[in-house]
Design an enzyme around this catalytic site. Structure first.
Site, mmCIF file in Angstrom:
data_model
loop_
_atom_site.group_PDB
_atom_site.id
_atom_site.type_symbol
_atom_site.label_atom_id
_atom_site.label_comp_id
_atom_site.label_asym_id
_atom_site.label_seq_id
_atom_site.Cartn_x
_atom_site.Cartn_y
_atom_site.Cartn_z
ATOM 1 N N CYS A 83 -3.860 1.745 -13.783
ATOM 2 C CA CYS A 83 -3.394 0.484 -13.205
ATOM 3 C C CYS A 83 -4.624 -0.313 -12.760
ATOM 4 C CB CYS A 83 -2.491 0.786 -12.018
ATOM 5 S SG CYS A 83 -2.022 -0.642 -11.028
ATOM 6 N N CYS B 232 -4.275 -0.635 -8.416
ATOM 7 C CA CYS B 232 -4.633 0.464 -7.499
ATOM 8 C C CYS B 232 -5.792 1.319 -8.001
ATOM 9 C CB CYS B 232 -3.420 1.338 -7.210
ATOM 10 S SG CYS B 232 -2.825 2.308 -8.621
ATOM 11 N N CYS C 186 0.711 2.521 -4.728
ATOM 12 C CA CYS C 186 0.437 1.250 -5.395
ATOM 13 C C CYS C 186 1.474 0.196 -5.015
ATOM 14 C CB CYS C 186 0.426 1.435 -6.906
ATOM 15 S SG CYS C 186 -0.061 -0.061 -7.803
ATOM 16 N N CYS D 21 -0.254 5.033 -11.938
ATOM 17 C CA CYS D 21 -0.620 4.488 -10.626
ATOM 18 C C CYS D 21 -0.698 5.585 -9.573
ATOM 19 C CB CYS D 21 0.437 3.488 -10.152
ATOM 20 S SG CYS D 21 0.630 2.032 -11.158
#
Length: 144
Positions: free
Chosen positions: A72, A75, A45, A41
């Protein structure tokens, strides 16, 4: 500025603090992977903060993917930030207005940008400083 951020977040301890505080300045400085989920991430995030012992830090998303992590879905750390892509969409709309004989409709411009007409209009005004119609009128006046 980006170079300064990378220096600020050079150590794992500094990166962990940025992650916990969700520092906006850390966005382009690094990504983090969570060993238990296999996901990486951005430091900003909105996902739940993982346990420190499960976190690995990487200088880039490419490095995280080479280590076997996947991006992810919240994000999307392997894509440009939304602000950048929105600004690019508005720039394309401005170019469409610039070359058009007759000003394109709001619906046509929004569709070209991949946004709803309401959101496109609001975003255009925020970025350009005028509405698409005002922009088209100004461009037409410049051509005359």
């Amino acid at each position: 500025m980006e170079q300064r951020n990378k220096i600020t977040f050079l150590t794992d301890d500094a990166r962990w603090e940025a992650l916990v505080r969700r520092e906006p300045q850390a966005v382009d400085s690094f990504v983090y992977g969570v060993v238990t989920t296999g996901i990486y991430c951005r430091p900003t995030c909105a996902s739940r903060i993982p346990k420190r012992e499960n976190v690995r830090f990487f200088d880039s998303w490419q490095e995280a993917e080479r280590a076997g992590f996947r991006p992810c879905k919240r994000c999307m750390p392997n894509r440009p930030e939304a602000e950048t892509t929105q600004a690019e969409a508005i720039l394309r709309a401005c170019k469409l207005i610039d070359v058009a004989e007759t000003p394109p409709s709001l619906n046509d411009l929004a569709a070209a940008a991949g946004l709803s007409p309401f959101h496109f209009h609001r975003l255009f005004k925020k970025i350009v400083g005028s509405t698409p119609k005002q922009y088209a009128i100004e461009k037409r006046a410049e051509r005359m």
